[in-house]
Design an enzyme around this catalytic site. Sequence first.
Site, PDB file in Angstrom:
ATOM      1  N   GLU A   1     141.107  -3.365  -3.666  1.00  0.00           N
ATOM      2  CA  GLU A   1     140.743  -4.640  -3.052  1.00  0.00           C
ATOM      3  C   GLU A   1     141.451  -5.831  -3.677  1.00  0.00           C
ATOM      4  OE1 GLU A   1     137.552  -3.917  -6.212  1.00  0.00           O
ATOM      5  OE2 GLU A   1     138.806  -2.759  -4.857  1.00  0.00           O
TER       6      GLU A   1
ATOM      7  N   LYS B   1     155.687  14.685  -1.522  1.00  0.00           N
ATOM      8  CA  LYS B   1     156.374  13.839  -0.545  1.00  0.00           C
ATOM      9  C   LYS B   1     157.246  14.666   0.392  1.00  0.00           C
ATOM     10  CE  LYS B   1     156.034   9.950  -0.392  1.00  0.00           C
ATOM     11  NZ  LYS B   1     155.024   9.123   0.326  1.00  0.00           N
TER      12      LYS B   1
ATOM     13  N   LYS C   1     162.901  11.673  -4.474  1.00  0.00           N
ATOM     14  CA  LYS C   1     162.303  12.709  -5.322  1.00  0.00           C
ATOM     15  C   LYS C   1     161.817  13.904  -4.511  1.00  0.00           C
ATOM     16  CE  LYS C   1     160.927   9.598  -9.062  1.00  0.00           C
ATOM     17  NZ  LYS C   1     161.689   8.444  -8.552  1.00  0.00           N
TER      18      LYS C   1
ATOM     19  N   SER D   1     159.210  -2.871  -8.530  1.00  0.00           N
ATOM     20  CA  SER D   1     157.977  -2.397  -7.926  1.00  0.00           C
ATOM     21  C   SER D   1     156.988  -1.978  -9.000  1.00  0.00           C
ATOM     22  CB  SER D   1     158.266  -1.212  -6.994  1.00  0.00           C
ATOM     23  OG  SER D   1     158.720  -0.104  -7.745  1.00  0.00           O
TER      24      SER D   1
END
Length: 680
Positions: free
Chosen positions: A328, A433, A421, A489
Site C-alpha cells: 500500500e 519467469k 534471467k 530499480s
Amino acid sequence: MQKRKRRVEHWQVISLYLFLYDVFAVNLAYLLALWFRFDCRFTLIPQSYLNAWIQFIPIYTVISLVIFTGLKLYRSLWRFAGYSELLRVTAATIMTGFLHWLGITTFFQSMPISYFLFGMIIQFCLTIGIRFSYRFVLLERSRREKLMKKKQEKNILLIGAGDAGRMILRDVQRTEFDVGRVQCIIDDNPNKWGRFIDGIPIVGGREDILVNVEKYGIQQILVAIPSAKAEQKRDILNICKETGCELKTLPGIYQLVTGDVILTKMKEVAVEDLLGREPIQVNMDDIFQQLKDKTILVTGGGGSIGSELCRQIAGHEPKQLILFEIYENNAYDIEQELKRKYPELNLIVLIGSVRDSRRIDDVFEHYKPDIVYHAAAHKHVPLMEGSPNEAIKNNVIGTYKTAYAALKSGCQRLVLISTDKAVNPTNIMGASKRLCEMVIQSMNQISQTGQFNLLPQLWSHTWNPIEEIKENNVKTEFVAVRFGNVLGSNGSVIPLFKKQIAEGGPVTVTHPDIIRYFMTIPEAVSLVLQAGTYAKGGEIFVLDMGDPVKIDTLARNLIKLSGYKPDVDIQIEYTGLRPGEKLYEEKLMAEEGLKTTPNKLIHIAKPIPFDIAQFMKQVEILAEASYTNSTRIKEIVSEIVLTYREPEKVTDKIEKQKIQKLRESKERKAEPISVAGGVN
C-alpha cells in the site's frame, strides 16, 4: 492603560544624523563659495558680504531642511541609491539655490554671481557625497568579496564548441551566482582549435582533456554535446571521469531544439551515460492510438517498472487507469503523484494480490480492462532461492490467474513483464519467469484455438467457469517482453552501490568478471508499450541492449563519478556469487531465433514449441506442490523447464569461455523477417 513605548528605528537615527549634517553642509557650501570667490583668502572677503551671509544663515537653513524633507531625502534607502535619488538631490540644490539668491538679494545684500554658482556646486557635492558614499562603500566591499571568491571559484572546462556549448558558456558568464569561470573549451573539430568563443580558447580535442585539466587547474567539467552519439559521449565521459573533476552534462538534444539550454538544466553525469548505447526510440504515435480511450490495468503498479508504466500511460489519455498493487505504501505514493500531474485522469488504485483468485477475478469482472500490463512478480534472485515456493506461487500461479481472468473477461491484450534471467535459468526466479512465458504462450494458443478444456483449476483457484469463456468469443492476445537489469530499480545494484559509497565503503561486488545487460527504466517501459503495438499474440519481445557491462567496471565508474578513487578512497570487496547467480545473462535461448520489427532495437524471439496440454497438467502439479510448500519444488520445476539447472561450481576459465561465446554470438545479424504472431 499603559502606553506602549515607541521604538526608534535604525533608519530614523540615520536620518537624524543626515539632518544635522545638512545643517552644517548647506551653510558651509556658501561660505566656501565666498572664500573661492576671493582667492581663497578670508581677509579679502568684504565685511558686508560676510555679514549678509551670517544674517541669512538661520533663514536658509530652515528653507533647505524643509525642501530636503519634502523631497524625501531623509527617507530613502541610500544603500540602493540610484537615478531617482540623484534627480531629487539635484532638484533640491536648484530650488534652494534659487531661494538663496532671491532671499539674500532682496533682504540683505546683492552678492557676486560666482557666489551663487560655487555655492550650488559645493552644496550639491556635499549633500550627494555623504549619501552616495554609503552605497559606494557597500559596492566596494562587495567587489572585494567577489575578487576573493574569484580566487577560490571553480575553474571550468567546457566540452563542446557548438550551439549548446556557446549557450552554456554565456549563461555561466552572465549568471549572478558564483558558479565558476570557464578557462578553456574542448572540441573534436580541428577547424576550431586555436580559436576563441567570447575570449575563451578552444584548446584541442578529447585527447587534450587530461593535459588541460592539469594546466588550468580544472575542478568542474561541463559536457555540452547533446547531439553526440551515445558511444562518442561514453568515450568522452570515460576520459573525464579519470580526472576526478565534478562532471555535469546536458541531458538531450531536445533542449537545443527548444532553446532550453541553460546551466541549471545540466545534470550530474549518471552511470547510464557511460553505457555507450543509444536510448531506445519508440513510435509514441502508435502507442498513443493503442492506449487512448482504453481501460488499462497495471498489476504491480507500485514497483519500479509498474509505476513508470502508470506515468507514461497516464499521459496518453486512457479511459481509465487501474493500478493494482499489494504494497500500500508504493500504491499511495504513485497515486498521489499521478493525481498531482494528471488531475483529470480517471485513476483507480486497488490493493490486492494476483495470487488471490477471488480478488483478481472481481477486478476483471467489475472494471473489464481492455489492456493488462502484468508487472507483479517476485524478482530478487537470492531471496527467491531461499523461498522457492513463494516464487512459484506469486510469479507462475499469479500469472496464470491473471491471464485466466483476462481470458474470461474478454480482455484484448495482456503483456507480461519478463527478464533475461528466464534464458537458461540457474535460479528459481529465472525459471519461474520462464514458466510465466510458457503460461502466456499457452494462454495465447488456447485463446486463438478455443481449447478451453485444457485450462486446469489450480490449487486454491476458487472456480473455473469454462462456459463463460466459450460464450464471450474474444480472442485475447498474450505477449511477453524480456529485458535485462533496470538501472535504479528497486533491488538493483546502483542504489546499493550509492548507499555503500555514501557510507564510505566498501563497495561489494560478487565477482570481478560478472557481467549484465542494462537499460534505464524509461527504456524498459517504452519497450513494454511498444510491444503492445507490434503484438499479434504469443511473441516474446527482446530489446537489443548493446554490449554487456561488467559490474566491477560499473562500481568503479560510480565511485569515480562520486569524486573518489577506487581501492584508494573507497575499497571494492568481492563477496562471491550468491545463490542462483551466474556470471552472465543471456537474452535468447539457443533454440530461439530473432525476427526484426519496425524498430531495429526491438526483436521477437521465435516461440519454442511444446505440448500445451502436458504443460497445463504440469502447472497443476506445480501449483499443488507450491501451495503445500514442497521441498521438491526445484526438482519439479527442472522437469518442466528443461533448460533450468542449478548453478554448478565451475572454473573461471570455463566461465570466461562462455562469456566469449556470448560476445561472439552478438555479432551474428538477425534474419529480417516480418512480424508474425502465434505459437509454432
